[in-house]
Motif scaffolding. Structure first.
Motif, mmCIF file in Angstrom:
data_model
loop_
_atom_site.group_PDB
_atom_site.id
_atom_site.type_symbol
_atom_site.label_atom_id
_atom_site.label_comp_id
_atom_site.label_asym_id
_atom_site.label_seq_id
_atom_site.Cartn_x
_atom_site.Cartn_y
_atom_site.Cartn_z
ATOM 1 N N ALA A 1 -5.352 -4.626 -0.408
ATOM 2 C CA ALA A 1 -4.612 -5.694 0.257
ATOM 3 C C ALA A 1 -3.124 -5.371 0.257
ATOM 4 C CB ALA A 1 -4.877 -7.031 -0.440
ATOM 5 N N GLU A 2 -2.663 -4.807 -0.854
ATOM 6 C CA GLU A 2 -1.249 -4.417 -0.940
ATOM 7 C C GLU A 2 -0.925 -3.304 0.058
ATOM 8 O OE1 GLU A 2 1.282 -5.685 -2.101
ATOM 9 O OE2 GLU A 2 2.784 -4.108 -2.427
ATOM 10 N N LEU B 1 1.836 6.339 -1.369
ATOM 11 C CA LEU B 1 1.649 7.528 -2.216
ATOM 12 C C LEU B 1 2.187 7.279 -3.628
ATOM 13 C CD1 LEU B 1 2.429 10.411 0.310
ATOM 14 C CD2 LEU B 1 0.257 10.022 -0.867
ATOM 15 N N HIS B 2 3.288 6.537 -3.720
ATOM 16 C CA HIS B 2 3.771 6.153 -5.061
ATOM 17 C C HIS B 2 2.697 5.337 -5.788
ATOM 18 C CE1 HIS B 2 7.873 7.610 -5.035
ATOM 19 N NE2 HIS B 2 8.209 6.951 -3.925
ATOM 20 N N MET B 3 2.133 4.392 -5.062
ATOM 21 C CA MET B 3 1.072 3.558 -5.640
ATOM 22 C C MET B 3 -0.103 4.407 -6.102
ATOM 23 S SD MET B 3 0.156 0.247 -3.324
ATOM 24 C CE MET B 3 -1.569 0.074 -3.734
ATOM 25 N N ALA B 4 -0.462 5.359 -5.245
ATOM 26 C CA ALA B 4 -1.606 6.214 -5.553
ATOM 27 C C ALA B 4 -1.323 7.040 -6.807
ATOM 28 C CB ALA B 4 -1.918 7.120 -4.371
ATOM 29 N N TYR C 1 -7.867 10.651 0.571
ATOM 30 C CA TYR C 1 -8.131 9.214 0.537
ATOM 31 C C TYR C 1 -7.015 8.449 1.248
ATOM 32 C CZ TYR C 1 -8.800 4.531 -1.368
ATOM 33 O OH TYR C 1 -8.976 3.180 -1.510
ATOM 34 N N VAL C 2 -5.779 8.805 0.922
ATOM 35 C CA VAL C 2 -4.637 8.116 1.532
ATOM 36 C C VAL C 2 -4.594 8.405 3.040
ATOM 37 C CG1 VAL C 2 -2.115 7.967 1.583
ATOM 38 C CG2 VAL C 2 -3.326 8.007 -0.612
#
Lengths: 535, 407, 169
Positions: C23-24, C43-46, C60-61
């Motif tokens: 969702a984010e 990518l930071h989140m990942a 995935y991204v």
């Protein structure tokens, strides 16, 4: 239309023309690497600098649109000095391995170094090392050290095929092109990246190390692998027959045609020429007289064919023409069937597996001349002929090029048909299962071995030229048909494909007014299509 | 010392809060600007002689006026908070200590160029500034300052100096490598996501509320004839009191070093100064009586750039310093265009060899020649920024380099 | 100097964001005129989620953005902050640009190498610390300095570094 001056010469160009193209129109070549007319502007290589009056320093021509009143100079001292510098920058980390590089002879680093570089190298430090001889999929080989990072291949995959396989990874002088690890460059147009690579970074796995490019000769041609008829150059190796594994055709390269294929060619077409030099090529006419096929002469063959045809009633003759035949072949065949009064004439044989098309070049119809066959008038669906043959109503069946066993027709039915016909004549380039069952096998010259025209799906009539001599005693189909016609007593004046085309043009209204000259190098639209286009 | 304008709140521990900002007159300029025609705001900024404080020094009002008047689609405002020029740290202070000054500047700029969406591109390593500034943005939303016709997206970079170049920044904001874009088109015509875009530095926008509040004439009067206002000088290296110092742009380099930063440390004897971030050509000890405005430094053969002053005392080895600088440019070259990509690495190798005592006779002339040939040939100003130190360090301290090259 | 091996956390779970994270991702994508604008933040989140940006994470991204994985790989290899290999639980990045260099960053790097028993670019055998040198982090007034994970550590001395290292578990 902007009017500008380039090197003192006035030139008027269409709006939106950049200075590289404007200079080309004025007759001046501005050196460049990253610019490609079929791709977006990258402006990376910095080689195409020109001087524009009232600008403080040289400007890249690729990203500058011609403007009214612009005064451009491509050869000032500072432009030449800038080019020399840019050439040195391009070669700082280049391995300078021309002797073992397959691009040698058609490498724009070599060409431009000789034209615009000629400096004394002064880079003596260790160069940056990158991956070498990396296969990128089935057709392309990468040497990242030779790459000048012009990004043409990246843009091709982004903008033309929209598949995005190639990227430029890392940064600074460690930047290198490549694929996402574990993936292949396997789109249907991958070979084009080799064409547009200006250096030896991307080479063709099929062609590399086969023959040095300066031994190649070239002929303008048309790809026979689908109904689009992409314009091509056929590169052949006459001069070093012991190279290229003895094969005469070395490679096909796309030839620009704005209306047909632009700069591109699909891999299926690009690598579809191997049959020309395959061991199964037929080189002598052969006939079976109750025994195994025996080679014979054309004179004997023609005489026998004429006798056989004359000995059959018109409704006992079947002719399965091919959309792989040229307009000239088909017209000669039409003359023959008309003379004999043959009604069992058709050319459509459905492929075993229907091919697909895409939104770029490839057409589902993998034949080069379906449109021509329709316009010339050699019947339509060939299935009734097959059925007649199976029913024993055909005494002579002449099949051109098709391998009926490779069609969607049922194998049993094909076999039944061929076995029931007393005389099966087969014309084509390479032996196949159909030719094996024929009583007469007539070797056709392959398209690169002869002249002719195809009519593409757009109705564009396009010429292909002879690049090599026919193999052995192979002959163009029009020649064989013409000789049979003559043996039947017809007056046949045509001794060249062009003559047949003249007759076609004066007989079939769609081709009216066309000549080989008016068709030229980029083709001419048939009347019907022209009318449709202007309506 | 002159009046503190941009840094007036830096000493307040709560300066980052909306309350503190309001208590010191914050958002009054925005109230005023809402009563002004957009064109009038741009005109005021033009008259103030505000020039971009990120590096290029381009007149801000003029930049705003390049947005096409007849453009029907969206216009974007992008804040360059990708501070990365070696020797510069002033934007970090604004983001951490006075974030609302930037938000207010954005609101006013957005009104001037009729923009509804702004992006703040903060370098990825600036985690604390990013958090503080994001908090301020939330406060501004809660207070109804944002979200009423103007929205702000705070965007984090991921480590690349080139994203400080305005079109490299736009590429990065678009989710790509930070490759600068070929110009034309310029961002004001076709920028972020293909739309007209204004890219302004943090400090530049932080000046705008003051211009609106106190008038263009006042701001222009603070500086020189061609540049108005004060700016924040980052002073580091061999000085006794390194730090951010706000001063009128007419301040001299000598005043900054000796009056503001407490003089030269270590040996106490000045050798050289980098006046405007590492891309600015170096000045020798006797070249420091220059005003620290765009034209003052240009006339001195250097540039004010981001106003990052790095001081070398007598004990600093200039070849050793150039090896550091050359490594930086080789590391940060984006790799897009050839002269920069290929020669930053080559020059790094040569300078490193020289600094290690393995130089060759021709190295210095080769570097000078290669650098001057490459200058001005690239897509963006990065390479010219590398050429500045390559050439100036060697030309001005040639004997020191030659002494390291074996005979 | 002993060369430390790279600490690898065994990956047992498939690469996938939680429903909240997805969702984010959608929210971030919606902030930009073109969703691709959210690629760097995602990518930071990942990286925060999966530890580092492996090829699997890139793929995935890429799927979340309908991009070719090559284009995500371009981005990941261009920026310095995305780790393509497993990193330590803490990342110590010492600035070695001009002002820090003048303030003795080189000595500090040597000190750290010696204290950690690894070279720059390596991770301690226990997977605790990855040591890097980085270009200017723009805190030159407090040179020499380094970044430890999200924090800037300023005005460093070898003693101060030792104290900081003790706090890293």
């Amino acid at each position: 239309m902007p009017k500008l001056t380039i090197n003192g010469k006035d030139v008027e160009v269409p709006p939106g023309t950049n200075l590289i193209e404007a200079a080309r129109l004025a007759g001046f070549a501005i050196p460049h690497y990253c610019y490609h007319p079929g791709l977006s502007i990258a402006g990376q290589c910095r080689l195409c600098m020109v001087d524009i009056e009232k600008t403080p320093r040289p400007t890249i021509a690729c990203n500058t649109l011609a403007a009214d009143g612009m005064v451009v100079n491509t050869e000032t001292d500072r432009v030449k000095e800038t080019r020399r510098s840019i050439m040195e920058f391009h070669l700082i980390n280049h391995p300078l391995d021309c002797p073992v590089c397959d691009q040698a002879g058609e490498c724009w680093l070599q060409i431009y170094y000789m034209r615009h570089g000629l400096y004394d190298p002064r880079m003596t430090d260790e160069k940056v090392h990158k991956p070498k001889a990396v296969p990128l999929g089935p057709h392309v080989m990468l040497d990242a050290e030779r790459c000048i990072l012009c990004s043409r291949c990246v843009r091709f995959c982004d903008e033309i095929t929209r598949t995005g396989e190639i990227g430029i990874f890392n940064r600074g002088d460690h930047s290198e092109i490549g694929l996402f690890p574990g993936t292949d460059l396997a789109n249907r147009y991958s070979g084009n990246v080799v064409d547009i690579c200006p250096v030896g970074a991307l080479t063709d796995r099929d062609f590399r190390f086969q023959v040095r490019v300066w031994y190649l000769d070239t002929a303008k041609s048309v790809c026979p692998n689908c109904a689009r008829g992409c314009n091509i150059d056929v590169h052949v190796n006459h001069r070093r027959p012991h190279h290229n594994e003895g094969r005469r055709v070395a490679r096909l390269k796309p030839r620009f045609n704005a209306q047909v294929n632009k700069w591109w060619l699909c891999d299926e077409g690009r690598y579809g020429f191997r049959f020309v030099d395959d061991p199964d090529r037929l080189s002598l006419p052969a006939g079976k007289n109750g025994g195994p096929p025996a080679a014979t002469t054309w004179d004997d063959t023609i005489r026998s064919l004429a006798e056989t045809l004359e000995g059959a009633r018109p409704d006992e003759i079947g002719v399965i023409a091919s959309p792989r035949m040229s307009n000239e072949d088909l017209f000669a065949l039409r003359r023959l069937t008309e003379r004999l009064g043959v009604t069992h004439v058709g050319f459509r044989v459905p492929p075993a597996k229907p091919a697909d098309d895409d939104d770029l070049l490839l057409r589902a119809d993998r034949n080069p001349n379906t449109q021509g066959a329709e316009l010339v008038g050699v019947g339509a669906d060939a299935k009734p002929i097959l059925d007649a043959a199976r029913a024993g109503r055909v005494r002579v069946l002449w099949v051109f090029h098709h391998d009926l066993f490779a069609s969607a027709w049922h194998e049993v039915e094909v076999r039944q048909a061929l076995e029931r016909v007393p005389t099966v004549i087969w014309s084509g380039t390479n032996a196949n299962r159909t030719s094996e069952l024929a009583h007469w096998v007539l070797p056709s010259a392959a398209w690169v071995e002869r002249e002719g025209t195809f009519t593409n799906f757009q109705g564009r009539v396009q010429r292909f030229r002879r690049a090599i001599e026919p193999l052995g005693d192979a002959r163009p189909d029009w020649d064989v048909i013409g000789r049979v016609l003559a043996a039947l007593g017809a007056e046949v004046k045509a001794t060249r494909a062009e003559h047949w085309f003249q007759e076609l043009a004066s007989t079939v209204s769609a081709f009216a007014g066309m000549t080989y000259r008016t068709i030229g190098d980029s083709g001419q639209i048939v009347a019907a299509a022209q009318e449709a286009a202007t309506r | 010392m002159s009046e503190k304008i941009l840094s007036r709140n830096f000493e307040r521990p709560d300066a980052y809060t909306l309350a503190a900002y309001r208590a010191t007159g914050g958002y009054q300029a925005w109230d005023k600007a809402q009563g002004m025609e957009p064109a009038a705001i741009t005109e005021e900024v033009k008259k103030s002689n505000l020039r971009g404080l990120g590096g290029a020094g381009f007149p801000t009002g003029m930049k705003w006026s390049f947005i096409p008047k007849d453009h029907a689609g969206p216009v974007y405002l992008v804040v360059n908070a990708d501070e990365g020029e070696p020797g510069t740290f002033k934007d970090r202070y604004i983001l951490e200590r006075d974030p609302h000054a930037l938000i207010e500047g954005m609101l006013i700029a957005a009104r001037a160029v009729r923009c509804a969406l702004g992006f703040v591109y903060i370098r990825g390593e600036y985690v604390t500034p990013w958090r503080v500034f994001s908090g301020a943005v939330r406060e501004a939303y809660d207070a109804g300052l944002l979200g009423q016709g103007f929205d702000v997206v705070v965007h984090r970079g991921a480590g690349a100096y080139i994203c400080g170049e305005e079109t490299g920044l736009i590429s990065s904001l678009e989710g790509k490598k930070g490759w600068p874009k070929v110009k034309p088109p310029f961002p004001a015509i076709k920028g972020a996501f293909g739309m007209p875009t204004i890219v302004n530095n943090v400090e530049t926008l932080a000046c705008v509320p003051h211009i609106v509040n106190r008038g263009a004439a006042w701001f222009a009067g603070l500086g020189t004839k061609t540049q108005g206002g004060t700016r924040m000088y980052s002073v580091s290296g061999r000085v006794n009191r390194p730090g951010v110092y706000e001063a009128p742009v007419s301040v001299t380099l000598r005043q900054l070093i000796y009056d503001h930063a407490g003089g030269v440390s270590a040996t106490g004897r000045l050798k050289a100064v980098v006046p405007g971030g590492s891309s600015a050509p170096i000045l020798t000890a006797d070249e420091i009586d220059v005003t620290m405005d765009v034209d003052g430094l240009r006339n001195a053969g250097s540039m004010i750039g981001s106003a990052g002053v790095v001081v070398f005392d007598e004990s600093v080895s200039v070849p050793d310093a150039l090896a550091v600088v050359a490594r930086f440019y080789a590391h940060e070259s984006c790799g897009q265009c050839t002269p920069c990509r290929e020669s930053t690495g080559w020059i790094e190798k040569q300078v490193k060899r020289i600094a290690e005592g393995k130089g060759r006779k021709d190295d210095l002339d080769t570097i000078l020649d290669v650098a001057s040939r490459g200058a001005g040939t690239t897509i963006c100003a990065f390479y010219d920024g590398a050429v500045g130190p390559y050439i100036s360090y060697i030309k001005k301290f040639r004997a020191e380099f030659e002494a390291l090259i074996p005979k | 100097m002993t060369r430390a091996t790279v600490a690898r956390t065994p990956v047992t779970t498939p690469i996938a964001f939680s429903a909240e994270q997805l969702a984010e991702v959608r929210r971030l994508q919606s902030l930009y005129p073109n969703p691709r604008g959210a690629l760097l933040p995602v990518l930071h989140m990942a990286q925060d989620t999966f530890g580092y940006v492996s090829l699997e994470v890139e793929e995935y991204v890429a799927g979340l953005f309908s991009l070719s994985p090559a284009h995500v790989h371009e981005v990941v290899t261009f920026y310095t902050m995305y780790f393509q290999q497993p990193k330590g639980r803490h990342v110590v990045s010492v600035c070695h640009n001009l002002s820090c260099h003048l303030a003795g960053a080189g000595t500090l790097v040597d000190h750290l190498k010696q204290r950690l028993g690894i070279d720059v670019g390596e991770t301690t055998e226990d997977g605790r610390i990855t040591l890097l040198t980085v270009e200017c982090l723009c805190a030159c007034e407090a040179a020499p300095m380094m970044q430890v994970d999200d924090r800037y550590e300023l005005n460093l001395t070898p003693e101060k570094i030792d104290r900081i290292l003790e706090g890293l578990q």
